[in-house]
Design a protein around this motif. Structure first.
Motif, mmCIF file in Angstrom:
data_model
loop_
_atom_site.group_PDB
_atom_site.id
_atom_site.type_symbol
_atom_site.label_atom_id
_atom_site.label_comp_id
_atom_site.label_asym_id
_atom_site.label_seq_id
_atom_site.Cartn_x
_atom_site.Cartn_y
_atom_site.Cartn_z
ATOM 1 N N THR A 203 0.846 -1.189 0.000
ATOM 2 C CA THR A 203 0.000 0.000 0.000
ATOM 3 C C THR A 203 0.883 1.241 0.000
ATOM 4 O OG1 THR A 203 -0.160 -0.339 2.406
ATOM 5 C CG2 THR A 203 -2.054 -0.963 1.089
ATOM 6 N N LYS A 204 0.596 2.159 -0.941
ATOM 7 C CA LYS A 204 1.434 3.359 -1.065
ATOM 8 C C LYS A 204 0.600 4.588 -1.410
ATOM 9 C CE LYS A 204 5.861 1.259 -2.355
ATOM 10 N NZ LYS A 204 6.633 1.821 -1.238
ATOM 11 N N ILE A 205 1.050 5.729 -0.896
ATOM 12 C CA ILE A 205 0.468 7.015 -1.256
ATOM 13 C C ILE A 205 1.605 7.938 -1.692
ATOM 14 C CG2 ILE A 205 -1.542 6.843 0.263
ATOM 15 C CD1 ILE A 205 -0.027 8.526 2.313
ATOM 16 N N VAL A 206 1.256 8.993 -2.422
ATOM 17 C CA VAL A 206 2.253 9.996 -2.808
ATOM 18 C C VAL A 206 2.088 11.199 -1.893
ATOM 19 C CG1 VAL A 206 3.211 11.396 -4.671
ATOM 20 C CG2 VAL A 206 2.156 9.189 -5.185
ATOM 21 N N SER A 212 7.211 8.156 7.955
ATOM 22 C CA SER A 212 7.658 6.792 8.275
ATOM 23 C C SER A 212 7.096 6.392 9.633
ATOM 24 C CB SER A 212 9.184 6.710 8.294
ATOM 25 O OG SER A 212 9.720 7.547 9.300
ATOM 26 N N GLY A 213 7.184 5.110 9.924
ATOM 27 C CA GLY A 213 6.700 4.578 11.186
ATOM 28 C C GLY A 213 6.954 3.086 11.227
ATOM 29 N N LYS A 225 8.951 14.187 -4.567
ATOM 30 C CA LYS A 225 7.735 13.459 -4.233
ATOM 31 C C LYS A 225 8.112 12.190 -3.473
ATOM 32 C CE LYS A 225 5.069 15.125 -8.182
ATOM 33 N NZ LYS A 225 4.480 14.759 -9.491
ATOM 34 N N TRP A 226 7.339 11.903 -2.446
ATOM 35 C CA TRP A 226 7.638 10.745 -1.595
ATOM 36 C C TRP A 226 6.586 9.659 -1.800
ATOM 37 C CZ3 TRP A 226 12.144 10.639 1.082
ATOM 38 C CH2 TRP A 226 12.827 11.862 1.216
ATOM 39 N N LEU A 227 7.021 8.484 -2.196
ATOM 40 C CA LEU A 227 6.137 7.330 -2.335
ATOM 41 C C LEU A 227 6.168 6.593 -1.003
ATOM 42 C CD1 LEU A 227 7.147 6.020 -5.887
ATOM 43 C CD2 LEU A 227 5.692 7.950 -5.259
ATOM 44 N N ALA A 228 5.164 6.880 -0.194
ATOM 45 C CA ALA A 228 5.159 6.393 1.191
ATOM 46 C C ALA A 228 4.273 5.166 1.324
ATOM 47 C CB ALA A 228 4.647 7.501 2.115
ATOM 48 N N GLY A 229 4.759 4.183 2.059
ATOM 49 C CA GLY A 229 3.924 3.013 2.273
ATOM 50 C C GLY A 229 4.692 1.837 2.826
ATOM 51 N N GLY A 230 4.019 0.712 2.867
ATOM 52 C CA GLY A 230 4.631 -0.489 3.420
ATOM 53 C C GLY A 230 4.128 -1.728 2.720
ATOM 54 N N LEU A 312 -1.044 5.296 7.407
ATOM 55 C CA LEU A 312 -0.296 6.246 6.577
ATOM 56 C C LEU A 312 -0.867 7.654 6.731
ATOM 57 C CD1 LEU A 312 0.160 4.127 3.304
ATOM 58 C CD2 LEU A 312 1.885 4.626 5.038
ATOM 59 N N GLU A 313 -2.175 7.752 6.769
ATOM 60 C CA GLU A 313 -2.817 9.056 6.938
ATOM 61 C C GLU A 313 -2.520 9.628 8.325
ATOM 62 O OE1 GLU A 313 -7.353 10.578 7.101
ATOM 63 O OE2 GLU A 313 -6.852 9.410 5.304
ATOM 64 N N ALA A 314 -2.557 8.774 9.345
ATOM 65 C CA ALA A 314 -2.294 9.224 10.714
ATOM 66 C C ALA A 314 -0.863 9.715 10.882
ATOM 67 C CB ALA A 314 -2.568 8.087 11.696
ATOM 68 N N ALA A 315 0.056 9.211 10.052
ATOM 69 C CA ALA A 315 1.464 9.605 10.140
ATOM 70 C C ALA A 315 1.761 10.924 9.427
ATOM 71 C CB ALA A 315 2.349 8.506 9.551
#
Length: 415
Positions: A203-206, A212-213, A225-230, A312-315
């Motif tokens: 799962t990833k968001i831009v 991170s977490g 741009k950061w492709l954030a996810g796990g 991801l949203e909470a972070a």
């Protein structure tokens, strides 16, 4: 897999071949014969070149994507001196800790792309891209390795950097399969969200910021741009006991929902949304039938997907309005509909997408622009199919999700 793609998003050819099986040891090790990587590479590249020649096409560029955390150790000549150690190997927590257990100091640590590109170009020391290197201990903020090792670690460059040539084909640094899957579905714009539903769930968001977490972090898509996810250990791997997925989907669809709650891990340990190396499969009951068991598993994976996006949203990640999806799991309309209802967002399924297409898009973008993000935005995407939440079963699935959270909380607390 390999794909031939042009700037209009048109797929000219898509081929695949088998790799050696992954062997799981009693110590939790998961290994694969790295020679099968080279055999697959030779087959795919040669077949692609032949197809292009036979159809009056020319291949201008290529990029390679692989699973984050998979590596092989090599000697000075570039030959493998270890088996391929898989991303989900259970002998240690990190790739470099697993590498140290090989007891081969002085050799060269290579992720899959460096190993393969080295064999294509004949160059011994190919740089790694910073996307594949993140999980291995590369510090994106300071652009340097933050770990010490008795192995020789590769130089690290930005995705889109030219690494060499093969038969006049430019080879560019790529990104991990989770990132390229995201890119292939249009996940290169701020606020976009992409789920890769393959062997595992990614799962990833831009995001505009680096978040991170526990179990998740951000890849940097040059330049800002950061492709954030796990990545989870759930996914298609959780469905291995069902050989006929087509028929079990039909039977499960008749049930609509399962009351059984399960976190359907296959082995020991989970990465995201639960970061726990001791986590095991948990369920609140036994299935009443094979279709019920199948349905409970795909619901469980969808519950984990919802929890992933909430984390991801909470972070600090952006709020998302819809989710695009790629991967083998998109073949199941039942699964897509359940996911939309559970998450409460429309699900856009892009059939013509996947990590191979995302890698080809990186090659195209790097060839056309010095700004990789800009080059990606200029490549056309094929249309998708949208699934809306089903209001008739939403309340029951919302209740199931609350039970899912409680089940995880009690089990996770035990560890």
């Amino acid at each position: 897999r390999a794909v031939l793609l042009d700037k209009n998003g048109v797929i000219h050819n898509r081929i695949s071949t088998d790799l050696a099986p992954v062997i799981t040891g009693i110590d939790g090790s998961r290994r694969q014969d790295s020679k099968s990587w080279l055999d697959a590479l030779a087959f795919l590249v040669n077949a692609s070149i032949k197809y292009a020649k036979d159809n009056n096409l020319s291949i201008s560029a290529l990029a390679i994507t692989a699973t984050s955390g998979t590596f092989v150790l090599c000697d000075e000549s570039g030959s493998a001196v270890s088996q391929g150690v898989m991303y989900n190997d259970g002998t240690a927590k990190t790739p470099l800790e697993r590498a140290a257990l090989q007891n081969l100091p002085g050799n060269y640590f290579k992720h899959v792309p460096e190993f393969l590109i080295s064999h294509l170009t004949g160059e011994k020391n190919i740089a790694a891209d910073w996307s594949h290197s993140l999980k291995s201990g590369f510090d994106l903020k300071n652009k340097q390795w933050e770990v010490k090792s008795e192995l020789n670690l590769p130089d690290v460059v930005a995705p889109g950097t030219k690494l060499g040539e093969y038969q006049e084909i430019s080879i560019f640094a790529g990104m991990t399969d989770g990132c390229t899957g995201q890119i292939s579905a249009g996940g290169a714009e701020i606020g976009s969200a992409v789920t890769t539903l393959g062997t595992t769930l990614v799962t990833k968001i831009v995001s505009e910021i680096n978040i991170s977490g526990p179990g998740f972090y951000s890849h940097l898509l040059p330049q800002n741009k950061w492709l954030a996810g796990g990545a989870s250990n759930l996914g298609g791997i959780s469905l291995k006991k069902f050989p006929d997925l087509t028929n079990i989907n039909i039977e499960a669809a008749k049930l609509q929902i399962s009351k059984r709650i399960i976190y359907p891990l296959v082995g020991k340990g989970e990465r995201f949304p639960v970061a726990d190396s001791n986590f095991l499969e948990i369920a609140d009951s036994q299935p009443i039938s094979d279709p019920d068991e199948f349905l409970s598993i795909i619901q469980g994976i969808a519950f984990a997907e919802k929890l992933s996006y909430q984390k991801l949203e909470a972070a600090g990640g952006p709020k998302i309005s819809s989710i695009s999806t790629v991967g083998g799991g998109t073949k199941s309309d039942l699964w897509s509909s359940l996911r939309a209802t559970i998450i409460g967002k429309p699900i856009m399924v892009r059939k013509e997408a996947g990590s191979d297409i995302g890698a080809a898009m990186i090659a195209l973008a790097a060839l056309s622009s010095s700004d990789l993000s800009k080059g990606l935005s200029e490549i056309k995407l094929q249309p998708g199919i949208e699934f809306e939440p089903n209001p008739k079963i939403k309340a029951a699935l919302d209740e199931g999700y609350e039970k899912f959270l409680k089940l995880i909380h009690h089990s996770h607390k035990d560890h």
